[in-house]
Design a protein around this motif. Structure first.
Motif, PDB file in Angstrom:
ATOM      1  N   GLN A  80     189.660  51.126  83.426  1.00  0.00           N
ATOM      2  CA  GLN A  80     188.879  52.091  82.731  1.00  0.00           C
ATOM      3  C   GLN A  80     189.593  52.984  82.114  1.00  0.00           C
ATOM      4  N   TRP A  81     190.368  53.804  82.852  1.00  0.00           N
ATOM      5  CA  TRP A  81     190.948  55.068  82.007  1.00  0.00           C
ATOM      6  C   TRP A  81     191.657  54.578  80.919  1.00  0.00           C
ATOM      7  N   ALA A  82     192.724  53.562  81.037  1.00  0.00           N
ATOM      8  CA  ALA A  82     193.186  53.034  80.160  1.00  0.00           C
ATOM      9  C   ALA A  82     192.661  52.843  78.796  1.00  0.00           C
ATOM     10  N   ALA A  83     191.854  52.054  78.872  1.00  0.00           N
ATOM     11  CA  ALA A  83     190.923  51.839  77.572  1.00  0.00           C
ATOM     12  C   ALA A  83     189.871  52.900  76.995  1.00  0.00           C
ATOM     13  N   ARG A  84     189.697  53.754  77.946  1.00  0.00           N
ATOM     14  CA  ARG A  84     188.909  54.900  77.338  1.00  0.00           C
ATOM     15  C   ARG A  84     190.058  55.976  76.520  1.00  0.00           C
ATOM     16  N   ALA A  85     191.237  56.170  77.353  1.00  0.00           N
ATOM     17  CA  ALA A  85     192.415  57.038  76.463  1.00  0.00           C
ATOM     18  C   ALA A  85     192.813  56.266  75.240  1.00  0.00           C
ATOM     19  N   ALA A  86     192.762  55.105  75.261  1.00  0.00           N
ATOM     20  CA  ALA A  86     193.047  54.335  73.841  1.00  0.00           C
ATOM     21  C   ALA A  86     192.034  54.714  72.836  1.00  0.00           C
ATOM     22  N   VAL A  87     190.710  54.609  73.337  1.00  0.00           N
ATOM     23  CA  VAL A  87     189.979  54.633  72.524  1.00  0.00           C
ATOM     24  C   VAL A  87     189.870  56.192  71.933  1.00  0.00           C
ATOM     25  N   GLU A  88     190.004  57.035  72.833  1.00  0.00           N
ATOM     26  CA  GLU A  88     189.977  58.388  72.550  1.00  0.00           C
ATOM     27  C   GLU A  88     191.349  59.136  71.680  1.00  0.00           C
ATOM     28  N   GLY A  89     192.290  58.068  71.404  1.00  0.00           N
ATOM     29  CA  GLY A  89     193.168  58.500  70.285  1.00  0.00           C
ATOM     30  C   GLY A  89     194.613  58.334  70.953  1.00  0.00           C
ATOM     31  N   ALA A  90     194.746  57.763  72.155  1.00  0.00           N
ATOM     32  CA  ALA A  90     196.024  57.777  72.741  1.00  0.00           C
ATOM     33  C   ALA A  90     196.995  56.584  72.217  1.00  0.00           C
ATOM     34  N   GLU A  91     197.967  56.737  71.543  1.00  0.00           N
ATOM     35  CA  GLU A  91     198.601  55.647  70.908  1.00  0.00           C
ATOM     36  C   GLU A  91     200.205  55.950  70.708  1.00  0.00           C
ATOM     37  N   GLY A  92     200.871  55.023  70.278  1.00  0.00           N
ATOM     38  CA  GLY A  92     202.098  54.967  70.095  1.00  0.00           C
ATOM     39  C   GLY A  92     203.155  55.271  71.400  1.00  0.00           C
ATOM     40  N   ARG A  93     203.749  56.510  71.374  1.00  0.00           N
ATOM     41  CA  ARG A  93     204.250  56.683  72.690  1.00  0.00           C
ATOM     42  C   ARG A  93     203.558  56.961  73.958  1.00  0.00           C
ATOM     43  N   GLU A  94     202.348  57.377  73.557  1.00  0.00           N
ATOM     44  CA  GLU A  94     201.280  57.587  74.641  1.00  0.00           C
ATOM     45  C   GLU A  94     200.179  56.414  74.876  1.00  0.00           C
ATOM     46  N   THR A  95     200.577  55.289  74.286  1.00  0.00           N
ATOM     47  CA  THR A  95     199.772  54.073  74.759  1.00  0.00           C
ATOM     48  C   THR A  95     199.551  53.939  76.220  1.00  0.00           C
ATOM     49  N   PRO A  96     198.358  53.796  76.666  1.00  0.00           N
ATOM     50  CA  PRO A  96     197.895  53.604  77.941  1.00  0.00           C
ATOM     51  C   PRO A  96     198.214  52.283  78.515  1.00  0.00           C
ATOM     52  N   PHE A  97     198.901  52.267  79.855  1.00  0.00           N
ATOM     53  CA  PHE A  97     199.104  50.946  80.619  1.00  0.00           C
ATOM     54  C   PHE A  97     198.675  51.494  82.155  1.00  0.00           C
ATOM     55  N   ALA A  98     197.622  50.457  82.366  1.00  0.00           N
ATOM     56  CA  ALA A  98     197.063  50.780  83.727  1.00  0.00           C
ATOM     57  C   ALA A  98     197.847  49.868  84.840  1.00  0.00           C
ATOM     58  N   LEU A  99     198.572  50.406  85.675  1.00  0.00           N
ATOM     59  CA  LEU A  99     199.386  49.686  86.713  1.00  0.00           C
ATOM     60  C   LEU A  99     198.598  49.657  88.176  1.00  0.00           C
ATOM     61  N   GLY A 100     197.589  48.745  88.302  1.00  0.00           N
ATOM     62  CA  GLY A 100     196.814  48.886  89.500  1.00  0.00           C
ATOM     63  C   GLY A 100     196.925  47.257  90.053  1.00  0.00           C
ATOM     64  N   ARG A 101     196.457  47.389  91.192  1.00  0.00           N
ATOM     65  CA  ARG A 101     196.262  46.050  92.043  1.00  0.00           C
ATOM     66  C   ARG A 101     195.329  46.166  93.029  1.00  0.00           C
ATOM     67  N   PRO A 102     194.551  45.150  93.271  1.00  0.00           N
ATOM     68  CA  PRO A 102     195.044  43.903  93.073  1.00  0.00           C
ATOM     69  C   PRO A 102     194.585  43.824  91.602  1.00  0.00           C
ATOM     70  N   PRO A 103     195.197  42.565  91.234  1.00  0.00           N
ATOM     71  CA  PRO A 103     194.920  42.125  89.542  1.00  0.00           C
ATOM     72  C   PRO A 103     193.366  41.574  89.596  1.00  0.00           C
ATOM     73  N   GLY A 104     192.967  41.458  88.103  1.00  0.00           N
ATOM     74  CA  GLY A 104     191.556  41.065  88.103  1.00  0.00           C
ATOM     75  C   GLY A 104     191.436  39.667  87.375  1.00  0.00           C
ATOM     76  N   HIS A 105     191.983  39.072  86.466  1.00  0.00           N
ATOM     77  CA  HIS A 105     191.312  38.182  85.756  1.00  0.00           C
ATOM     78  C   HIS A 105     191.123  36.898  86.130  1.00  0.00           C
ATOM     79  N   HIS A 106     191.120  36.634  87.404  1.00  0.00           N
ATOM     80  CA  HIS A 106     190.541  35.456  88.119  1.00  0.00           C
ATOM     81  C   HIS A 106     189.177  35.725  88.694  1.00  0.00           C
ATOM     82  N   ALA A 107     188.810  37.004  88.693  1.00  0.00           N
ATOM     83  CA  ALA A 107     187.623  37.303  89.492  1.00  0.00           C
ATOM     84  C   ALA A 107     186.532  37.090  88.522  1.00  0.00           C
ATOM     85  N   VAL A 108     185.708  35.980  88.881  1.00  0.00           N
ATOM     86  CA  VAL A 108     184.451  35.392  88.143  1.00  0.00           C
ATOM     87  C   VAL A 108     183.356  36.392  88.552  1.00  0.00           C
TER      88      VAL A 108
END
Length: 338
Positions: free
Chosen positions: A96-124
């Motif tokens: 959620q932070w990564a998406a919001r930071a991007a929308v608020e203008g973080a880009e280039g060398r400040e591009t956000p990457f969320a290093l979380g676990r557990p992963p999520g894309h199989h959770a229905v």
């Protein structure tokens, strides 16, 4: 890059023999320690109200209680401990932070990457599976779409994990404001993600699946991004672009048969950056799979290095004939010109 990270995510205990362990995050941190320009942000955990925006409330209550009771095997692959729910909320909060930071203008060398676990894309919507409990990318996208101040009307989730993100597809399959696109190994767990799965009703065309044959490598992935993903995303014109970044399509990952190189992930990163620049979309990355500690950590590090100014080396070969054939089928399913 800015990396979202929380020690809470380390507490999710899957046992000694499970491929999805806290050592994944530790390995990434070690690899990034020698890289220039790395910074870390510890975001707040997601509120459960944001989780139930994409997941069934009864499921959320059930998995919360399951963890409070000490956890165990939710299914044969998906293991929870007493701390798993807190880790899942922390992981979704980082996304959620990564998406919001991007929308608020973080880009280039400040591009956000969320290093979380557990992963999520199989959770229905109403179940955990495939190591996943909360769909991190889905929570992130829905949060920004539902926030009028964010001014996000359409979002893309591009999933380059070797496994199809059935959970993300399931959650947004009938919703027009999210385009889900996936490159994955055909026939691999969970067995979903066929070309003709394109969305339903008014959202027809907002699911793009490219199931590649085992053995696909850098050239095959680049063909998909350049000739299939790019025109679809350009037509969709998103405000937010989230990469569900799994690194298990690497040629040395222990649980897949794909042939993507570490340099291939630099090339994918470069192409995604170029695409989002062209369409004016905010760009964020969310960690998914990757189970070889060396290949995972070097994959994340090469994404960072690409944003830090390193130019990736172009491949010498051509896509496989079977990839070209699959691309033609995808073009027909989505009426893509060319």
């Amino acid at each position: 890059m800015q990396f979202g990270y929380s020690e809470t995510c380390l507490a999710h205990d899957t046992g000694d023999r499970h491929p999805e362990t806290a050592d994944r995050l530790r390995a990434i941190r070690r690899a990034l320690a020698s890289r220039h320009g790395v910074s870390y942000v510890e975001a707040d955990p997601v509120d459960e109200s944001d989780v139930v925006a994409v997941h069934d409330p009864d499921y959320v209550a059930e998995i919360n209680e399951f963890c409070e009771d000490g956890g165990g095997n939710w299914d044969p692959d998906t293991v929870a401990s007493a701390d798993t729910w807190d880790a899942a909320l922390a992981s979704a909060g980082l996304s959620q932070w990564a998406a919001r930071a991007a929308v608020e203008g973080a880009e280039g060398r400040e591009t956000p990457f969320a290093l979380g676990r557990p992963p999520g894309h199989h959770a229905v919507e109403d179940d955990a599976m495939g190591f996943c409990f909360v769909n991190n990318a889905a929570v992130a996208a829905r949060t920004l779409l539902d926030d009028p101040e964010a001014e996000v009307e359409r979002a893309v989730i591009f999933d380059w994990d070797v496994h199809h993100g059935n959970g993300t597809q399931d959650i947004f399959y009938d919703q027009e404001d999210v385009l889900y696109a996936s490159i994955h190994e055909k026939g691999l767990y969970p067995g979903t993600g066929e070309i003709d799965e394109t969305g339903t009703g008014d959202s027809a065309g907002t699911t793009l699946n490219v199931p590649l044959a085992a053995g696909a490598g850098d050239e095959d992935y680049l063909l998909v991004v350049e000739e299939l993903l790019r025109p679809v995303v350009e037509a969709y014109d998103p405000d937010l672009f989230i990469v569900s970044a799994g690194f298990d399509a690497h040629r040395h990952d222990p649980i897949s048969r794909m042939r993507v190189s570490t340099e291939g992930y630099a090339l994918l990163t470069d192409r995604v950056r170029s695409l989002t620049d062209d369409v004016g979309a905010a760009l964020a990355f969310v960690l998914e799979g990757g189970y070889g500690l060396d290949t995972l950590s070097e994959g994340v590090a090469t994404v960072h290095e690409t944003f830090d100014g390193r130019e990736p080396m172009e491949p010498d070969g051509d896509p496989e004939d079977k990839t070209v054939e699959i691309a033609e089928d995808v073009r027909d399913a989505h009426d893509i010109g060319g």
